[in-house]
Design an enzyme around this catalytic site. Structure first.
Site, PDB file in Angstrom:
ATOM      1  CG  ASP A   1      -2.181   0.825   1.000  1.00 38.79           C
ATOM      2  OD1 ASP A   1      -3.209   0.559   1.636  1.00 38.79           O
ATOM      3  OD2 ASP A   1      -2.114   1.768   0.173  1.00 38.79           O
TER       4      ASP A   1
ATOM      5  CD  GLU B   1      -6.573   5.880   2.803  1.00 40.46           C
ATOM      6  OE1 GLU B   1      -6.400   6.083   1.593  1.00 40.46           O
ATOM      7  OE2 GLU B   1      -5.644   5.510   3.549  1.00 40.46           O
TER       8      GLU B   1
HETATM    9  C1  GLC Z   1      -4.418   4.298  -0.081  1.00 36.89           C
HETATM   10  C2  GLC Z   1      -5.282   3.139   0.356  1.00 36.89           C
HETATM   11  C3  GLC Z   1      -5.423   2.057  -0.680  1.00 36.89           C
HETATM   12  C4  GLC Z   1      -5.297   2.634  -2.059  1.00 36.89           C
HETATM   13  C5  GLC Z   1      -3.895   3.206  -2.217  1.00 36.89           C
HETATM   14  C6  GLC Z   1      -3.721   3.906  -3.566  1.00 36.89           C
HETATM   15  O1  GLC Z   1      -3.673   4.775   1.002  1.00 36.89           O
HETATM   16  O2  GLC Z   1      -4.955   2.517   1.585  1.00 36.89           O
HETATM   17  O3  GLC Z   1      -6.700   1.436  -0.476  1.00 36.89           O
HETATM   18  O4  GLC Z   1      -5.511   1.618  -3.032  1.00 36.89           O
HETATM   19  O5  GLC Z   1      -3.553   4.106  -1.186  1.00 36.89           O
HETATM   20  O6  GLC Z   1      -4.522   5.044  -3.632  1.00 36.89           O
END
Ligand code: GLC
Length: 630
Positions: free
Chosen positions: A325, A522
């Protein structure tokens, strides 16, 4: 002896010639690649193509394939300079102007740069299209997953997956960082709405339906339409594993409270609750898995070799690739080099860096050279990435940008699908007989509408819409709930005031109050109180005083705490985050569509009762239990 000397002399000469040749003629990991190289031949098996290509790659090219950079951090030439394997749009990452043509142009430019490298390995572009192609302005925005959990209709979710793939394909993008298959166990979590709900079985069946629709639907629909489709889209099962089970107060990220926190899970919980959605996702042939920021029993998932390599890859036989991530590796260890070594050796194949390619690549090169990351781990990672790229048809596609017709974006079919999904997601929690609103009964009586969510596209879409956090206001095209009521009650006199500041009113009249959480994404959405914005509570209070009948409609990514006034309303409707086609809520309010939605999670009376496990274990009684509908 003479003979031997002569023989030795000849052998020395021969070795010498080979040595010079070896030094001057490029090895397979340098120099031009023959046009007839096996990996370029689509009639050869994927595994053979992978091995041929892998054998030609230098360490630099292999590490490049494992590197994913955010589009905003790219300088011209970076893709070829670093031989990047992937680029992504973070939340809200989009070209300017944010139009289909601009997306197509951007993707075509990136692919052109990738094809100009020595091995011409196509680039894989990833994006979070978590409820439609939500970075693209005026795309069809579907309900967030929690609403789809309330609908609990796998065929509907499959169709949404296919529609999302089609709108993405129109912009030349084929990798979606979705679905999130978190089993949501605490609505205080700012990502609760990204989960289909609290029940592992529900999450399993809807997550796999989405993956099937997304990865297969495009082919089916294009074949049906007679169009040849070259590229197979790929989904991502995320966030592996236990992202929805973190405990309040365990987060160590920014001022987050529960997002990216720690999940306490014994073998039974893993087996019964967390594993099934991923096992179903693998059965549905998901091709990528994204690792969670969260920890499992105190160990960061980005360093969890047992679950990533032993369980996911070896025991379950996952043959796709694992992506980290956003900067997730950096959280593994304060020493970046140690963090990278732990994460790659744990089984992460592609790294969402996402900013500093140079630092990551140099660190990786050093770690491999110093044998802190074994070469066979690098080869395993690159093999997986190449396998997925070959499977998608990226090497063989005649064109990769804008494969679907632009007209498919916000097509009448997709808008109807979105409105169907909205209506199916609505849950009627309480109804004292005031629903459905009936035009005849209303007659000439004024229908009053209040609440800041009634006519607000940004509130009804929620986070991950046009921007990462989302925002209130007219952020994209669509229909609001107020607009839907006007469409469906054309002969009624509808008066709207967000704050319910109505002048003279008919005390026997009805008021629909549509309240909403302000958008979040988030950990920024982590909430200790689960309360509605004060201005919404005030609007409910005023409406309750003014009107005989009050219908409360709640736009939220999760259950919110209802005070006495809210609970006293004659009807209470949970509409979740419906997306761009809010008129679907009015379809249910007016009885055009029968309400079928049911709660995908327990609805608490107070936050003290949380987490939801307390209801599951019978320790607490919910205000409205999972599965509830009036
Ligand atoms: C974010 C998220 C993830 C996402 C990634 C790219 O922090 O946790 O779900 O796919 O970054 O945007």
């Amino acid at each position: 002896m003479k003979k031997f000397k002569k023989y030795t002399g000849v052998m020395t000469a021969v070795i010498g010639v080979f040595f010079i040749a070896a030094c001057t003629v490029p090895s397979r990991s340098q120099g031009a690649v023959p046009a007839n190289a096996p990996y370029k031949n689509p009639s050869i098996s994927i595994e053979k193509r992978v091995e041929d290509l892998l054998s030609r790659m230098s360490l630099e090219e292999k590490i490049g394939q494992m590197t994913q950079i955010e589009r905003g951090s790219l300088r011209a030439g970076d893709i070829s300079r670093y031989k990047l394997g992937s680029v992504l749009s973070g939340g809200g990452g989009a070209p300017s102007p944010n139009t289909i043509a601009a997306w197509q142009q951007m993707l075509a430019q990136y692919q052109e740069e990738a094809r100009n490298t020595r091995l011409q390995i196509p680039l894989l572009y990833g994006i979070d299209a978590v409820h439609g192609h939500n970075n693209l302005k005026d795309a069809t925005i579907f309900p967030h997953n929690i609403g789809l959990g309330a609908a609990d209709d796998p065929d509907l979710v499959r169709r949404i997956g296919a529609a999302t793939a089609a709108e993405m394909a129109a912009t030349g993008i084929y990798w979606n960082f979705a679905p999130c298959i978190a089993v949501g166990r605490d609505p205080r979590w700012g990502r609760f709405y990204e989960s289909f709900g609290q029940d592992s079985g529900l999450v399993s069946r809807l997550g796999s339906a989405y993956i099937q629709g997304f990865q297969e639907g495009l082919q089916d629909s294009f074949k049906a339409g007679g169009q040849a489709v070259h590229i197979k889209p790929i989904a991502t099962a995320k966030h592996f594993i236990g992202d929805g089970g973190t405990r309040w107060g365990t987060s160590r990220t920014d001022n987050y409270k529960i997002d990216q926190g720690d999940t306490a899970a014994d073998e039974q919980y893993l087996k019964d609750v967390l594993f099934p959605p991923y096992q179903k996702a693998l059965e549905s042939q998901v091709r990528t898995v994204m690792v969670s920021f969260s920890s499992m029993n105190g160990l960061k998932m980005h360093a969890h070799k047992e679950l990533i390599t032993t369980v996911l890859k070896q025991q379950w036989g996952f043959s796709g690739f694992v992506v980290s991530d956003w900067g997730g590796i950096d959280q593994v260890d304060p020493d970046y080099s140690k963090a990278v070594a732990k994460a790659i050796n744990a089984g992460i194949d592609m790294v969402m860096v996402p900013y500093d390619a140079n630092r990551f690549i140099n660190t990786m090169t050093q770690l491999v050279t110093q044998k802190q990351i074994p070469m066979d781990r690098i080869d395993d990672a690159v093999r997986r990435i190449l396998r997925v790229k070959f499977e998608m048809g990226l090497f063989d596609a005649a064109q990769s940008a804008g494969q679907a017709e632009r007209s498919i974006v916000r097509s009448a079919e997709h808008l109807a699908l979105a409105r169907e999904a909205v209506a199916k997601s609505v849950v009627v929690l309480k109804n004292n007989g005031v629903l459905p609103l009936n035009g005849e009964q209303l007659g000439k009586k004024t229908l009053y509408v209040a609440g800041f969510g009634a006519d607000n596209m940004g509130i009804q879409c929620g986070g991950w819409t046009i921007s990462w956090q989302g925002s209130p206001g007219p952020i994209t095209q669509g229909t609001t709930i107020l607009g839907g009521l006007k469409e469906l009650l054309p002969n009624s006199n509808i008066t709207y005031d967000a704050a319910a500041d109505f002048e003279k009113t008919d005390p026997g009249a009805t008021c629909v109050v549509v309240v909403g959480e302000l958008p979040y994404a988030e950990g920024k959405g982590d909430s200790a109180e689960l309360s509605l914005p004060p201005r919404e509570l005030e609007a409910i209070q005023k409406a309750r005083k003014l009107f005989k009948h009050v219908i409360l409609v709640i736009l939220s990514g999760r259950p919110v705490i209802l005070d006495q006034t809210a609970r006293s309303c004659d009807a209470i409707v949970a509409a979740w985050l419906p997306g761009s086609e809010g008129a679907g809520v009015a379809d249910v309010l007016t009885g055009k569509v029968l309400s079928t939605g049911k709660l995908p999670c327990d609805w608490p009376e107070s936050v003290e009762q949380l987490p939801l496990d307390n209801f599951i274990q019978g320790k607490e009684k919910a205000l409205f239990p999972i599965g509830w509908r009036q």
